[in-house]
Design a protein around this motif. Sequence first.
Motif, PDB file in Angstrom:
ATOM      1  N   ALA A   1       0.836  -1.208   0.000  1.00 53.98           N
ATOM      2  CA  ALA A   1       0.000   0.000   0.000  1.00 53.98           C
ATOM      3  C   ALA A   1       0.872   1.259   0.000  1.00 53.98           C
TER       4      ALA A   1
ATOM      5  N   HIS B   1       4.213  -4.507   9.813  1.00 49.20           N
ATOM      6  CA  HIS B   1       2.857  -4.890  10.193  1.00 49.20           C
ATOM      7  C   HIS B   1       2.267  -5.887   9.191  1.00 49.20           C
TER       8      HIS B   1
ATOM      9  N   ASN C   1       1.775  -5.618   6.143  1.00 50.80           N
ATOM     10  CA  ASN C   1       0.764  -5.006   5.291  1.00 50.80           C
ATOM     11  C   ASN C   1       1.139  -5.062   3.805  1.00 50.80           C
TER      12      ASN C   1
HETATM   13  C1  LIG Z   1      -2.453  -1.415   5.670  1.00 46.86           C
HETATM   14  O1  LIG Z   1      -2.472  -0.335   4.744  1.00 46.86           O
HETATM   15  C2  LIG Z   1      -3.764   0.241   4.593  1.00 46.86           C
HETATM   16  C3  LIG Z   1      -3.648   1.280   3.496  1.00 46.86           C
HETATM   17  O2  LIG Z   1      -2.606   2.177   3.760  1.00 46.86           O
HETATM   18  C4  LIG Z   1      -4.219   0.815   5.925  1.00 46.86           C
HETATM   19  O3  LIG Z   1      -5.499   1.360   5.780  1.00 46.86           O
HETATM   20  C5  LIG Z   1      -4.235  -0.282   6.965  1.00 46.86           C
HETATM   21  O4  LIG Z   1      -4.564   0.269   8.210  1.00 46.86           O
HETATM   22  C6  LIG Z   1      -2.885  -0.960   7.041  1.00 46.86           C
HETATM   23  N1  LIG Z   1      -2.951  -2.103   7.950  1.00 46.86           N
HETATM   24  C7  LIG Z   1      -1.996  -2.345   8.863  1.00 46.86           C
HETATM   25  C8  LIG Z   1      -2.200  -3.556   9.689  1.00 46.86           C
HETATM   26  O5  LIG Z   1      -1.022  -1.615   8.997  1.00 46.86           O
END
Ligand SMILES: *[C@@H]1O[C@H](CO)[C@@H](O)[C@H](O)[C@H]1NC(C)=O
Length: 111
Positions: free
Chosen positions: A73, A81, A83
Amino acid sequence: MKFLTVLLSAATAALATQVTPTVSSYSTSGCSGTPLATWSGVPENSFCQATPGAVSLNITLGTETNCEIDVFAISNCDGIHGNFTIIPVVNGCYTSPAGFSSVRIVCILTG
Ligand SMILES: *[C@@H]1O[C@H](CO)[C@@H](O)[C@H](O)[C@H]1NC(C)=O
Ligand SMILES: *[C@@H]1O[C@H](CO)[C@@H](O)[C@H](O)[C@H]1NC(C)=O
């Protein structure tokens, strides 16, 4: 003469053979329009490409199919994390409804 012909065709084949996957990113779903960026993985290494605003990724496999492709992202391939999303490494177009900002190609085959 025959030897030379064999040598030349071997050299041509070597040039045409991409080892790691080549990908193009697009700002629209279904890999349509003009690519934002086009790049390839690096053998025995991981490679991060920032591609802000990307939604889809067209993957063309090389000879080495045992690679991993992750989409992130954020734009620096920081998967802190956890992600990021591991996407299928197959020929064709991958569309991420949420979009992505960077792509990592990992092709570490030895060691
Ligand atoms: C992952 O990335 C998305 C988009 O930036 C964000 O909304 C989300 O909170 C993130 N999740 C974690 C677990 O960091
Ligand atoms: C993906 O890339 C390959 C190789 O360049 C091309 O042949 C194919 O048409 C592309 N697919 C899409 C959906 O753009």
